[in-house]
Design a protein around this motif. Structure first.
Motif, PDB file in Angstrom:
ATOM      1  N   MET A 261     -46.838 -16.828  30.674  1.00  0.00           N
ATOM      2  CA  MET A 261     -47.373 -17.098  32.081  1.00  0.00           C
ATOM      3  C   MET A 261     -48.609 -16.451  32.105  1.00  0.00           C
ATOM      4  O   MET A 261     -48.956 -15.356  32.097  1.00  0.00           O
ATOM      5  CB  MET A 261     -46.265 -16.138  32.754  1.00  0.00           C
ATOM      6  CG  MET A 261     -44.932 -17.001  33.023  1.00  0.00           C
ATOM      7  SD  MET A 261     -43.947 -16.015  33.878  1.00  0.00           S
ATOM      8  CE  MET A 261     -43.382 -14.787  32.903  1.00  0.00           C
ATOM      9  N   ALA A 262     -49.612 -17.297  32.293  1.00  0.00           N
ATOM     10  CA  ALA A 262     -50.992 -16.841  32.187  1.00  0.00           C
ATOM     11  C   ALA A 262     -51.646 -16.821  33.386  1.00  0.00           C
ATOM     12  O   ALA A 262     -51.071 -16.956  34.734  1.00  0.00           O
ATOM     13  CB  ALA A 262     -51.920 -17.761  31.366  1.00  0.00           C
ATOM     14  N   GLY A 263     -52.873 -16.348  33.876  1.00  0.00           N
ATOM     15  CA  GLY A 263     -53.608 -16.340  34.928  1.00  0.00           C
ATOM     16  C   GLY A 263     -53.892 -15.223  35.729  1.00  0.00           C
ATOM     17  O   GLY A 263     -54.526 -15.103  36.706  1.00  0.00           O
ATOM     18  N   HIS A 264     -53.378 -14.112  35.212  1.00  0.00           N
ATOM     19  CA  HIS A 264     -53.477 -12.840  35.782  1.00  0.00           C
ATOM     20  C   HIS A 264     -54.902 -12.100  35.814  1.00  0.00           C
ATOM     21  O   HIS A 264     -55.191 -11.621  36.648  1.00  0.00           O
ATOM     22  CB  HIS A 264     -52.360 -11.836  35.252  1.00  0.00           C
ATOM     23  CG  HIS A 264     -51.107 -12.205  35.456  1.00  0.00           C
ATOM     24  ND1 HIS A 264     -50.285 -13.059  34.610  1.00  0.00           N
ATOM     25  CD2 HIS A 264     -50.125 -11.881  36.354  1.00  0.00           C
ATOM     26  CE1 HIS A 264     -49.047 -13.216  35.070  1.00  0.00           C
ATOM     27  NE2 HIS A 264     -49.034 -12.381  36.145  1.00  0.00           N
ATOM     28  N   VAL A 265     -55.522 -12.493  34.900  1.00  0.00           N
ATOM     29  CA  VAL A 265     -56.908 -12.316  34.822  1.00  0.00           C
ATOM     30  C   VAL A 265     -57.758 -13.167  35.129  1.00  0.00           C
ATOM     31  O   VAL A 265     -58.922 -13.341  34.731  1.00  0.00           O
ATOM     32  CB  VAL A 265     -57.282 -11.608  33.515  1.00  0.00           C
ATOM     33  CG1 VAL A 265     -58.669 -10.967  33.245  1.00  0.00           C
ATOM     34  CG2 VAL A 265     -56.154 -10.692  32.647  1.00  0.00           C
ATOM     35  N   HIS A 266     -57.543 -14.137  35.774  1.00  0.00           N
ATOM     36  CA  HIS A 266     -58.252 -15.299  36.333  1.00  0.00           C
ATOM     37  C   HIS A 266     -59.171 -14.860  37.606  1.00  0.00           C
ATOM     38  O   HIS A 266     -58.795 -14.686  38.478  1.00  0.00           O
ATOM     39  CB  HIS A 266     -57.383 -16.636  36.765  1.00  0.00           C
ATOM     40  CG  HIS A 266     -58.315 -17.708  37.336  1.00  0.00           C
ATOM     41  ND1 HIS A 266     -59.042 -18.415  36.397  1.00  0.00           N
ATOM     42  CD2 HIS A 266     -58.561 -18.214  38.595  1.00  0.00           C
ATOM     43  CE1 HIS A 266     -59.747 -19.391  37.086  1.00  0.00           C
ATOM     44  NE2 HIS A 266     -59.125 -19.286  38.367  1.00  0.00           N
ATOM     45  N   ARG A 267     -60.505 -14.683  37.340  1.00  0.00           N
ATOM     46  CA  ARG A 267     -61.274 -14.232  38.264  1.00  0.00           C
ATOM     47  C   ARG A 267     -62.416 -15.437  38.719  1.00  0.00           C
ATOM     48  O   ARG A 267     -63.042 -15.352  39.159  1.00  0.00           O
ATOM     49  CB  ARG A 267     -62.294 -13.450  37.534  1.00  0.00           C
ATOM     50  CG  ARG A 267     -61.586 -11.943  37.233  1.00  0.00           C
ATOM     51  CD  ARG A 267     -62.137 -11.294  36.095  1.00  0.00           C
ATOM     52  NE  ARG A 267     -61.750 -11.971  34.888  1.00  0.00           N
ATOM     53  CZ  ARG A 267     -62.479 -11.860  33.524  1.00  0.00           C
ATOM     54  NH1 ARG A 267     -63.241 -10.776  33.397  1.00  0.00           N
ATOM     55  NH2 ARG A 267     -61.951 -12.671  32.674  1.00  0.00           N
ATOM     56  N   GLY A 268     -62.126 -16.619  38.414  1.00  0.00           N
ATOM     57  CA  GLY A 268     -62.596 -18.071  38.768  1.00  0.00           C
ATOM     58  C   GLY A 268     -64.095 -17.953  38.186  1.00  0.00           C
ATOM     59  O   GLY A 268     -64.943 -18.209  38.980  1.00  0.00           O
TER      60      GLY A 268
ATOM     61  N   GLU B 257     -54.170  -5.829  28.526  1.00  0.00           N
ATOM     62  CA  GLU B 257     -54.241  -6.662  29.725  1.00  0.00           C
ATOM     63  C   GLU B 257     -52.696  -7.368  30.220  1.00  0.00           C
ATOM     64  O   GLU B 257     -52.029  -7.356  29.238  1.00  0.00           O
ATOM     65  CB  GLU B 257     -55.132  -7.885  29.279  1.00  0.00           C
ATOM     66  CG  GLU B 257     -56.665  -7.107  28.639  1.00  0.00           C
ATOM     67  CD  GLU B 257     -57.228  -8.427  28.032  1.00  0.00           C
ATOM     68  OE1 GLU B 257     -58.151  -9.081  28.827  1.00  0.00           O
ATOM     69  OE2 GLU B 257     -57.258  -8.689  26.891  1.00  0.00           O
ATOM     70  N   PRO B 258     -52.820  -7.697  31.385  1.00  0.00           N
ATOM     71  CA  PRO B 258     -51.965  -8.339  31.957  1.00  0.00           C
ATOM     72  C   PRO B 258     -51.228  -9.781  31.617  1.00  0.00           C
ATOM     73  O   PRO B 258     -51.963 -10.522  31.640  1.00  0.00           O
ATOM     74  CB  PRO B 258     -51.981  -8.311  33.418  1.00  0.00           C
ATOM     75  CG  PRO B 258     -53.341  -8.261  33.528  1.00  0.00           C
ATOM     76  CD  PRO B 258     -53.750  -7.602  32.401  1.00  0.00           C
TER      77      PRO B 258
ATOM     78  N   SER C  96     -58.779 -12.001  28.942  1.00  0.00           N
ATOM     79  CA  SER C  96     -59.697 -11.998  29.889  1.00  0.00           C
ATOM     80  C   SER C  96     -60.482 -13.304  29.551  1.00  0.00           C
ATOM     81  O   SER C  96     -61.016 -13.926  30.360  1.00  0.00           O
ATOM     82  CB  SER C  96     -60.553 -10.708  30.263  1.00  0.00           C
ATOM     83  OG  SER C  96     -60.947 -10.428  29.160  1.00  0.00           O
TER      84      SER C  96
ATOM     85  N   TYR D 185     -47.915 -12.054  30.618  1.00  0.00           N
ATOM     86  CA  TYR D 185     -46.302 -12.201  30.708  1.00  0.00           C
ATOM     87  C   TYR D 185     -45.676 -13.363  29.889  1.00  0.00           C
ATOM     88  O   TYR D 185     -46.245 -14.356  29.904  1.00  0.00           O
ATOM     89  CB  TYR D 185     -45.612 -12.048  32.184  1.00  0.00           C
ATOM     90  CG  TYR D 185     -46.415 -10.973  32.944  1.00  0.00           C
ATOM     91  CD1 TYR D 185     -45.411  -9.810  33.018  1.00  0.00           C
ATOM     92  CD2 TYR D 185     -47.453 -10.741  33.414  1.00  0.00           C
ATOM     93  CE1 TYR D 185     -45.704  -8.725  33.668  1.00  0.00           C
ATOM     94  CE2 TYR D 185     -47.930  -9.523  34.138  1.00  0.00           C
ATOM     95  CZ  TYR D 185     -46.910  -8.602  34.294  1.00  0.00           C
ATOM     96  OH  TYR D 185     -47.315  -7.535  34.973  1.00  0.00           O
TER      97      TYR D 185
END
Lengths: 301, 360
Positions: B36-43, B17-18, B356, B20
């Motif tokens: 550095m989080a939040g790349h799989v943030h789908r709300g 998963e992405p 995720s 960084y």
């Protein structure tokens, strides 16, 4: 396992994975196509690369989140032409269950050209391989500057071999549907739509948004929806919006006033009354208003 | 020496998963870390409030595919608690079976990636091949290799016929020898020990300070397991040991996971023998009144907590959850400090990070 027509002079095509914000289901299944012997992509003339510059075929998973969009597009841009893009799972194809979120910017084909779609949530490795095989055909055609071969009408016999009980695409029986719309209500992917048309009530299910969870079947009171084991659904992009199941429940006139109404399916009567009698048969052909009038006016207590 | 800062992404870290990292280095030693989080943030917290309680069963299963059964089962437990629904005993056992099947697969996937990072290609493939036994089992019983679709409000929506029960029993028998062998390899093989012993240590006190959960806590000597501490479902009627280690290193966490997988096999077998006949789901369309509650469970990565508030409609008024990886991420700062840059992927993998779940 099926193998693409082997041509020993063809080098292995390189696959590059891009995770566009997926729940990791498809990514874990992609990992099995690199490690588990029976699903190995090398059998169909491919191998995985970690470098976009070496890639021929791009596999995208996830609904394309806002946060990851630029990184995805940058990585995609680094893949040299000719390249073929495969959307793996329903998320990149339609957004799946993550549609309508402020944080999701898909479907992926809004930003980059997709060539092959592999629906499923996640798709079986066999379905992913079928999608990659299709991508290989398209890649060769694009490289040679020729038209891609027509889609084979019948899936490869080996591919159709399923183990029992696989949750594949949903099937719909309009004769059993009573239009209660419970399936539409419980569908997390918004795959089911009802449209009131002049002649009847139309049911539409788009398999590219369906996650094959079977919740609609679970809550359907009359068994109008069934889960089939048809999992082989990989298709080219031009077929994306054709992958639907439809059905029309025609209206019939009320035997009292002639107004159009949705007839009661026998399945519902079985669920509600176990059996039917003359009285039920007579009442079911009436609209609500006529039924009320007849029962009030018919016999005064 | 002035520190240098490098950025590591999923391709350097062998992550699926992405995610960084900004890593601060002195020479090749890690001195600081920023995630550095939040790349799989789908709300997700927004989405669950736009979907009704039924849709959320399916949506929450897609929060994360590796612990995909823990989410809907904990969510359904919360709904049932608010509505005062008593889940049939058979359904409690069926839920436990689904959870344990997922636990075995999840732990094996993590151990497989660990072998991959160490450079043991053959072991990597071997573990994935063993994991296929579980994948095939899931597909045969539930119809999908990742998302089981086992839960519904009031119980489960799958049934173990006598034939399927027998099949599951046979499959568990098949898992025993390979799991014993894997445990032996991961704890005694010199090539693995040299890479994992004393690496990425999280001492017991720091484990407490960072409130880590799951195999990360148990690898540091904290015997915290929701199934034991506050049993839910059928777990108060099942016998199992909480696997712990004291060394708090990468090896300890892998060893805990593999022993848990062995325990899970035994748990499934116990469920199969003790499961009573009867209904597998209470009322199919229950009324859900206004109320609020907390439900928790032991997901493969540790304690999973759900908060649910309802207002009498079938849309949740608020749904929030704390996932195990959230705390475990933070403890990486302790584990990575002073380690070499080349060991970062191995240490990150040892917390079995679920991005995720954390980013949602």
């Amino acid at each position: 396992m099926a193998t693409a027509p082997k041509n020993l002079s063809e080098p292995l095509l390189q696959l590059y994975r891009i995770n566009a914000g997926s729940c990791n289901g498809c990514d874990v299944e992609l990992a099995t196509t690199a490690t588990v012997a029976s699903f190995d992509v090398e059998r169909i003339g491919c191998s995985y690369t970690e470098s976009p510059a070496e890639a021929d075929i791009v596999l995208v998973t996830g609904p394309l989140t806002v946060r990851v969009r630029e990184k995805v597009l940058r990585a995609y841009g680094e893949v040299p032409e000719p390249k073929i893009t495969v959307a793996v799972g329903v998320c990149p194809i339609s957004g799946g269950v993550f549609r309508d979120s402020y944080a999701v910017d898909g479907p992926v084909d809004r930003y980059l050209p997709v060539d092959v779609n592999v629906p499923g949530c996640p798709p079986r490795p066999q379905a992913i391989l079928a999608g990659i095989e299709e991508a290989v055909l398209l890649w060769r055609a694009r490289r040679d500057g020729v038209l891609p071969p027509p889609v084979a009408s019948q899936p490869h016999p080996e591919k159709g071999a399923v183990s029992t009980g696989v949750r594949g695409k949903m099937d719909f029986n309009p004769a059993a549907c009573v239009g209660c719309r419970m399936c539409e209500h419980v569908c997390a992917g918004g795959a089911i739509r009802f449209n009131e048309e002049f002649t009847g009530l139309r049911f539409t299910l788009w398999h590219n948004s369906c996650v094959f969870c079977g919740l609609c079947r679970h809550y359907c009171p009359t068994g109008a929806l069934t889960v089939t084991d048809e999992w082989q659904l990989a298709h080219r992009q031009d077929q994306k919006y054709h992958l639907t199941t439809q059905g029309i429940m025609p209206y019939a006139p009320c035997s009292g006033c002639g107004e159009l109404l949705l007839p009661v399916a026998p399945e519902l009567l079985r669920v509600a009354f176990r059996g039917t009698g003359r009285e039920i048969d007579r009442l079911k052909s009436l609209c609500t208003e006529c039924r009320q009038k007849q029962s009030i006016g018919g016999r005064r207590r | 020496m002035t520190p240098s800062i490098i950025t590591l992404g999923p391709h350097q870290l062998a992550l699926e998963e992405p995610m960084y990292f900004k890593v601060e280095l002195e020479g090749d030693t890690v001195v600081g870390l920023d995630v550095m989080a939040g790349h799989v943030h789908r709300g997700m917290e927004h989405l669950v409030m736009k979907r009704n309680l039924y849709q959320n069963i399916t949506l929450l299963e897609r929060l994360c595919s590796l612990c995909s059964n823990s989410h809907p089962s904990t969510f359904c437990t919360a709904v049932e608690d608010i509505a005062g629904i008593v889940v049939p005993e058979r359904a409690e056992y069926l839920r436990a079976i689904a959870d344990e099947i997922k636990r075995i697969s999840s732990h094996l996937f993590n151990c497989a990636i660990m072998a991959h990072i160490i450079g043991q290609g053959a072991l990597f493939k071997n573990v994935m091949q063993i994991r296929e036994i579980m994948q095939e089992t899931k597909e045969a019983i539930y119809g999908n290799r990742m998302d089981l679709a086992a839960n519904c409000i009031g119980g489960v929506r799958y049934e173990l016929t006598p034939e399927l029960s027998m099949y599951l029993g046979q499959r568990m028998e098949l898992m025993k020898a390979p799991l014993d062998e894997l445990y032996r390899i991961y704890t005694t093989d010199p090539a693995i020990r040299v890479r994992t012993e004393g690496l990425g240590v999280l001492p017991r006190q720091e484990a407490k300070d960072y409130a880590v959960v799951g195999p990360v806590a148990r690898g540091s000597g904290i015997a915290y397991d929701v199934r034991k501490k506050s049993p839910y479902g059928a777990y108060d009627r099942l016998n199992f040991l909480v696997a712990t280690e004291t060394s708090g290193d990468v090896r300890a966490r892998a060893s805990v996971r593999l022993r848990e997988a062995q325990e899970s096999v035994s748990l499934i077998e116990q469920c199969l023998t003790r499961m009573p006949d009867g209904k597998s789901c209470a009322d199919i369309l229950p009324e859900i009144p206004a109320g609020e509650t907390i439900a928790k469970s032991e997901a493969p990565r540790g304690e999973l907590i759900y908060y649910l508030s309802t207002d009498g409609s079938d849309m949740p008024a608020r749904l929030k959850w704390r996932v195990p990886s959230y705390m475990n991420w933070d403890a990486l700062k302790v584990m990575l400090k002073g380690e070499r840059v080349t060991d970062i992927p191995l240490i990150v993998n040892s917390i079995d990070p679920c991005i995720s779940c954390t980013d949602r």
